[in-house]
Write a protein that holds these residues in place. Structure first.
Motif, short mmCIF file in Angstrom:
data_model
loop_
_atom_site.label_atom_id
_atom_site.label_comp_id
_atom_site.label_asym_id
_atom_site.label_seq_id
_atom_site.Cartn_x
_atom_site.Cartn_y
_atom_site.Cartn_z
N LEU A 9 0.81 -1.36 -0.09
CA LEU A 9 0.27 -0.24 0.20
C LEU A 9 1.09 1.18 -0.28
O LEU A 9 0.74 2.65 -0.71
CB LEU A 9 -1.12 0.18 1.09
CG LEU A 9 -2.37 -1.45 1.28
CD1 LEU A 9 -2.71 -0.66 2.40
CD2 LEU A 9 -3.07 -1.03 -0.42
N LEU A 13 1.18 4.22 -2.61
CA LEU A 13 1.04 4.98 -2.08
C LEU A 13 1.48 6.27 -2.89
O LEU A 13 1.24 7.63 -3.81
CB LEU A 13 0.19 5.42 -1.10
CG LEU A 13 1.00 7.01 0.19
CD1 LEU A 13 -0.67 7.91 -0.44
CD2 LEU A 13 1.20 6.93 1.15
N GLN A 68 -7.56 10.20 -2.05
CA GLN A 68 -8.82 8.70 -1.46
C GLN A 68 -9.36 8.06 -2.06
O GLN A 68 -9.65 7.23 -2.36
CB GLN A 68 -9.55 10.42 -0.66
CG GLN A 68 -10.70 9.29 -0.10
CD GLN A 68 -11.40 10.00 0.59
OE1 GLN A 68 -11.33 11.99 1.00
NE2 GLN A 68 -12.72 9.93 0.94
N TYR A 71 -7.65 5.67 -3.78
CA TYR A 71 -6.99 4.54 -3.06
C TYR A 71 -9.03 3.51 -2.73
O TYR A 71 -8.71 2.67 -2.95
CB TYR A 71 -6.95 5.07 -1.43
CG TYR A 71 -5.55 4.95 -1.16
CD1 TYR A 71 -5.20 3.71 -0.61
CD2 TYR A 71 -4.77 5.87 -1.51
CE1 TYR A 71 -3.54 3.45 -0.23
CE2 TYR A 71 -3.99 5.61 -0.98
CZ TYR A 71 -3.11 4.17 -0.85
OH TYR A 71 -1.45 4.27 -0.06
N TYR A 75 -9.16 0.06 -2.92
CA TYR A 75 -9.47 -0.62 -2.06
C TYR A 75 -11.26 -0.69 -0.81
O TYR A 75 -10.93 -1.97 -0.30
CB TYR A 75 -8.13 -0.84 -0.76
CG TYR A 75 -6.54 -0.80 -1.71
CD1 TYR A 75 -6.06 -2.03 -1.84
CD2 TYR A 75 -5.93 0.35 -2.20
CE1 TYR A 75 -5.01 -2.25 -1.99
CE2 TYR A 75 -4.67 -0.26 -2.50
CZ TYR A 75 -4.09 -0.69 -2.96
OH TYR A 75 -3.11 -1.66 -3.21
#
Length: 356
Positions: A9, A13, A68, A71, A75
């Protein structure tokens, strides 16, 4: 070579925060560090100020909201409950977004010192990119982030100028990379782990007894490999890695693994090699991959340019005064609204400017 979920992750990022990879390696503190001065003399919605450069809340929200939503598109919303050492992923995203914006604004200040400017063609690209992204936003997104087309134009302008400043600084750095230095090899390996993961993904080392049992199993597997048993079949039956084949260059893996692998001839099999992950049995498939080696030369040059720029950047940052609006910063939260789904801010920039 084997990462847990949180490491993957973190990699995602870093990849998605900034679409233009050259900026991600510039400097270590992003413009905030030892010389932060907390003050109350800020304009409304001003998150921070670095010398004469300022970051507004809408600018920050563009970054945060796009990260945000990227992601969450992969996920799901539950990802924000993930934490490492008591720090949530949401806080990590906030910190990285702050550092990235501060870095870009600092590089714009540097550009002023070096008289680096955008030309008319680049300004036109910025305007087109800003128009394209802003037109993709719905009314809720515009309202919640508090943005205008001018906000987006300013962000893309600073982004493009930061990239241009980076290219200007590293233009004369062209190190010669030999084939040996950049040599990339391809190996297969069998891993017998010496650790387990608990329910939170934390690594738990085996006891001495369990580690001895793992070593015995590795010895048994090595015997089979040395006896000529099919290595692919041994990987399938015994390896605890989810990947059996790796291509890599020097400095990209743990030293013990690298040393053993680079000293193998084609089709040779190593003795048992211990790393932090466990016991490995390595088989060399290819001692020199021309295409991979050439690609690795480019990667090494990019790394050295980034390191050279980073030294100059860090020295420049230390001369600046950075003021953080702590009260406003602490109040910043992600937007949780089903009508706010924008996630293409960085992609649109890349579409118009590409990677440097």
């Amino acid at each position: 070579m084997i990462g847990n979920r949180l490491k993957r992750l973190a990699g995602v990022l870093l990849a998605i925060v900034i679409g233009a990879g050259s900026l991600t390696g510039c400097g270590g503190n992003g413009g905030f560090g030892t010389k932060v001065v907390l003050t109350t003399g800020f304009d409304k919605d001003e998150v921070f100020r670095i010398e004469t450069s300022s970051c507004s809340l809408p600018e920050l929200m563009v970054y945060l909201t796009n990260i945000q939503n990227r992601y969450e598109s992969v996920y799901g919303t539950e990802i924000w409950s993930t934490n490492v050492d008591g720090v949530t992923l949401e806080q990590n995203v906030k910190d990285i977004a702050l550092a990235q914006i501060a870095r870009i604004k600092t590089m714009n200040l540097m550009a002023g010192e070096y008289d680096v400017e955008l030309n008319d063609e680049e300004k036109a690209q910025v305007e087109n990119a800003a128009r394209a992204y802003y037109s993709s936003l719905n009314e809720t997104e515009i309202e919640q982030m508090g943005v205008s087309e001018r906000t987006i134009n300013d962000l893309y302008t600073e982004f493009a100028l930061a990239e241009k400043m980076y290219r200007y600084t590293i233009k004369d750095i062209n190190p010669e990379i030999s084939d040996d230095e950049a040599r990339t090899i391809t190996v297969q390996h069998i891993l017998i782990k010496t650790y387990a993961l608990d329910g939170t993904g934390k690594k738990i080392e085996y006891t001495q007894h369990a580690k001895a049992e793992a070593f015995k199993e590795a010895c048994d597997v090595l015997e089979l490999a040395q006896a000529g048993e099919d290595f692919d079949e041994l990987i399938r039956r015994y390896s605890e890695d989810d990947k059996g084949t790796y291509s890599f260059g020097k400095g990209e893996t743990e030293a013990s693994f690298e040393n053993a692998a680079f000293n193998l001839g084609k089709d040779e099999i190593s003795d048992i090699v211990e790393t932090e992950f466990g016991y490995h049995i390595i088989k060399c498939l290819n001692t020199f991959n021309r295409d991979e080696t050439d690609a690795n030369k480019v990667k090494i040059v990019d790394q050295r340019r980034a390191e050279a720029f980073g030294q100059e950047y860090d020295a420049y940052v230390e001369t600046l005064t950075r003021n953080l609006n702590e009260e406003l910063w602490e109040s910043v939260k992600f937007i949780h609204d089903e009508n706010v789904t924008t996630k293409d801010f960085f992609d649109v920039y890349t579409e118009y400017f590409g990677h440097s």
